[in-house]
Design a protein around this motif. Structure first.
Motif, mmCIF file in Angstrom:
data_model
loop_
_atom_site.group_PDB
_atom_site.id
_atom_site.type_symbol
_atom_site.label_atom_id
_atom_site.label_comp_id
_atom_site.label_asym_id
_atom_site.label_seq_id
_atom_site.Cartn_x
_atom_site.Cartn_y
_atom_site.Cartn_z
ATOM 1 N N LYS A 123 1.668 0.762 15.619
ATOM 2 C CA LYS A 123 1.713 -0.693 16.200
ATOM 3 C C LYS A 123 3.287 -0.795 16.805
ATOM 4 C CE LYS A 123 -0.151 -3.317 13.084
ATOM 5 N NZ LYS A 123 -0.465 -4.380 12.436
ATOM 6 N N ASP A 161 -6.802 -2.808 11.566
ATOM 7 C CA ASP A 161 -5.604 -2.891 11.153
ATOM 8 C C ASP A 161 -5.437 -2.415 9.558
ATOM 9 O OD1 ASP A 161 -2.830 -3.571 11.034
ATOM 10 O OD2 ASP A 161 -3.084 -5.483 10.067
ATOM 11 N N ASP A 206 -8.183 -7.580 12.650
ATOM 12 C CA ASP A 206 -6.833 -7.806 12.355
ATOM 13 C C ASP A 206 -6.692 -9.399 11.881
ATOM 14 O OD1 ASP A 206 -3.881 -7.958 12.582
ATOM 15 O OD2 ASP A 206 -4.030 -6.223 13.924
ATOM 16 N N ASN A 258 -2.359 -10.581 17.390
ATOM 17 C CA ASN A 258 -2.850 -9.047 17.594
ATOM 18 C C ASN A 258 -4.236 -9.197 18.204
ATOM 19 O OD1 ASN A 258 -0.756 -7.366 17.468
ATOM 20 N ND2 ASN A 258 -0.878 -7.167 15.164
ATOM 21 N N ARG A 259 -4.852 -9.997 17.618
ATOM 22 C CA ARG A 259 -6.451 -9.855 18.093
ATOM 23 C C ARG A 259 -6.386 -10.338 19.695
ATOM 24 N NH1 ARG A 259 -6.951 -12.714 13.201
ATOM 25 N NH2 ARG A 259 -7.519 -14.925 14.168
#
Length: 673
Positions: free
Chosen positions: A512, A450, A401, A406-407
């Protein structure tokens, strides 16, 4: 000068004059304070009933009579020198306090008499001021009470009259969006609903502010699941953020307890206010909502929520105006962003009511972080999480990603399940990491990709992985935005969606922000080689929730025709049979005739309102078939006390208009047993 300060001023002044007795009494006649001269002359008086003091000197009276009598009460006191002295006592009412002034009559010297006359004039002026101020305060209090009553009635009527048509606008638009519409028609309908919801936010802020001003903003104590709350809260905001190409992230730390007790609605209101502002003021980058554990005990849990954005930021001068009612960072007529200026003020009050505090960390042009803490109880329900069909512990999984937050969220969550997770920021780095692990004899079992990444996106990376003979056996999971549900070619229908990601070799598709439970279930199914035929989270924001007891028969008591149609339409979408009546009389008659499973009851209806109808239903002598049938209030009444009036009348539940299909489904699932 206030009524509370006058007695203190009088006592302080008179304590400096030896020739006057001054007493401060409660309305009951108990002496609360006395000046030194009174104590020297009459002894310790505090705590005694003033009438008993006067009885010692042959005077009898009652406080109420003393206040009404224009003549002073006479008290003859024998001094320690044996000289008789006469005091004339005047009583003055000042709120809940009584003031007794004792004026000396027999004076030994002309000098003392002159001083006393001057002092007496001062005291008389003070007494007149007390009388005048007390009368003004009484008048002001009466006017304020009348104004509060008028304001409360106006707000109640305004709320009901606005919510009734808004229920029709928002409800009918929601039903319209569940039909077959062209792209342009759907865009228009979405605009209508978003505008109605924006108007509802303004109305709710005004009503909540009135409750804050009246000191009637109260909290509920309910059991709730925090992660479910965060997931439900995040979905609509993620849509708004995605429309601006802003990444929206929402997650709780793994050590945050899930089953809690408090007011989930008010908690979600604070999150909506803060995150909604963050999305509004952010044009690029990300908005993240994170929940973390501050402390916990056997009975109490303290959580910290942080809403961070990469938006316009707030200067130190502007921060000083935040959290104040009707205050905006930019109040000019040329401002880009609207708002009532009430959301943050209400959020501050709610956080304080929940035993926490609220604050902001920001600099102009560098984004903001709004944070707040709350104290919540532990739910009585035991924590539970179903075991995975495949053991995730020890699995080697790669997260790809371009968004660092997000990671971090995915790595933290995977680590809490015992997964050996690594991360890469783009496609080329991911391919290097996959090949390096393969060469080291520790290959990755799966990869979470992603979709929207610069350069090599998720689709291109998937093609590259599946084109490599040494890597093609790796299971791939796709992450994509809510406005592109499981599509790798932009917005598409569900029919066109599945072949798209499946043809690329993905085993599953998740939208998401990723729900923790969905990620857990999806990974477990993929690693157990179970065919994942559809994304666990493939739902649109217009999709209605599921009612477990399908086919139940519902009676809707509602006098507004449009709101009848809204309720009947939602119930049909939920797979339920429903009939509608226009008032309480018809509702009772219907329940006497047919076997319904539940009643949705409006409060305000002609002939017989919902409260009266519910009392008839519950009455043992009435002719209804089932006196214990669940009755849920479905009302535009949201003022303090409305919920309690419904429950006192015998109703089981309470939902407000505009009616949320999810809230209605939750209520039906609770009471349709």
């Amino acid at each position: 000068m206030s009524a509370d300060s006058l007695p203190e001023l009088a006592l302080g002044y008179l304590q400096r004059h030896a020739a006057l007795i001054f007493l401060k009494l409660a309305r009951s006649g108990v002496i609360q304070e006395a000046n030194r001269y009174a104590v020297d002359l009459l002894g310790d008086l505090v705590g005694k009933d003033v009438s008993s003091i006067f009885l010692d000197f042959g005077c009898t009276f009652r406080i109420d009579e003393a206040l009404q009598s224009p003549e002073p009460l006479i008290l003859n006191v024998a001094t320690t020198r044996g000289l008789p002295q006469t005091f004339y006592f005047r009583f003055v009412a000042c709120g809940e306090t009584l003031l007794a002034f004792g004026e000396l009559n027999s004076i030994e010297t002309e000098e003392l008499r002159a001083n006393l006359i001057d002092t007496n004039n001062r005291v008389n002026n003070l007494v007149r001021e007390l009388y005048r101020t007390n009368a003004e305060l009484n008048r002001a209090r009466e006017q304020a009470e009348a104004a509060n009553v008028a304001k409360s009635e106006f707000l109640a009527n305004m709320s009901h009259e606005l919510r009734t048509p808004m229920n029709g606008v928002i409800g009918m638009t929601g039903l319209l969006l569940d039909t077959e519409l062209g792209a342009e028609q759907r865009r228009y309908a979405e605009t209508i609903r978003s505008s109605g919801e924006a108007l509802l936010v303004v109305l709710n802020d005004i009503l909540d502010f009135s409750k804050v001003e009246a000191g009637k903003l109260e909290l509920e104590m309910l059991d709730f699941n925090l992660r479910d709350l965060l997931d439900d809260f995040a979905a609509p905001l993620a849509l708004r953020a995605c429309g601006k190409d802003v990444e929206f992230i929402c997650a709780a730390a793994p050590d945050v307890p899930t089953k809690l007790r408090g007011d989930p609605g008010r908690l979600r209101q604070i999150l909506n206010n803060l995150a909604g502002n963050a999305v509004k003021f952010t044009e690029r980058g990300e908005v993240s909502v994170r929940a973390s554990l501050v402390s916990q005990s056997q009975a109490e849990i303290v959580l910290r929520f942080a809403v961070r954005d990469t938006g316009i930021g707030i200067s130190a001068e502007q921060q000083a105006r935040l959290f104040q009612k009707f205050s905006q960072v930019d109040a000019s007529t040329t401002r880009r962003y609207g708002g009532t200026g009430l959301g943050l003020a209400i959020s501050k009050k709610l956080a304080e009511l929940m035993g926490g505090e609220i604050g902001v960390i920001s600099q102009a042009g560098q984004g903001s972080e709004f944070w707040f803490t709350v104290r919540l109880g532990r739910s009585a329900e035991p924590p539970c999480m179903a075991g995975p069909p495949a053991d995730l512990r020890g699995m080697h999984i790669l997260v790809v990603d371009d968004n660092a937050t997000n990671r971090e969220v995915l790595l933290t969550q995977l680590a809490s399940w015992g997964v050996r997770a690594e991360a890469a920021a783009d496609g080329p780095a991911a391919l290097q990491t996959l090949n390096r692990a393969l060469d080291a004899g520790d290959p990755f079992r799966a990869a979470i990709l992603d979709m929207q990444m610069p350069g090599m996106d998720g689709a291109a990376l998937a093609r590259a992985i599946k084109a490599c003979a040494a890597l093609r056996w790796i299971d791939l999971l796709l992450l994509t935005s809510l406005d592109r549900p499981c599509s790798v070619q932009g917005p598409a229908s569900t029919e066109a969606c599945e072949p798209s990601w499946k043809q690329l070799g993905f085993a599953a598709c998740l939208t998401k922000p990723v729900r923790q439970a969905d990620l857990f279930t999806c990974l477990s199914a993929v690693l157990a080689q179970t065919d994942v035929t559809q994304s666990p989270t493939r739902v649109t924001h217009t999709q209605l929730p599921v009612v477990r007891r399908s086919g139940a028969r519902i009676l809707v008591a509602e006098d507004n025709i449009v709101n009848q149609q809204v309720a009947l339409g939602i119930l049909r979408k939920l797979g339920l049979q429903a009939d509608a009546v226009a008032n309480g009389v018809e509702a009772v008659q219907a329940l006497e005739t047919l076997p319904y499973d539940l009643v949705l009851m409006d409060m305000q209806m002609p002939e017989m309102d919902g409260l009266q109808a519910t009392r008839v239903i519950r009455a043992p002598h009435s002719a209804v078939r089932d006196h214990e049938i669940p009755v849920i209030a479905m009302t535009a009444g949201v003022m303090p006390g409305d919920r309690q009036r419904c429950l006192d009348a015998g109703m089981n539940g309470y939902i407000t208009k505009p009616v949320s299909p999810r809230e209605l489904a939750d209520a039906l699932n609770r009471w349709l047993v």
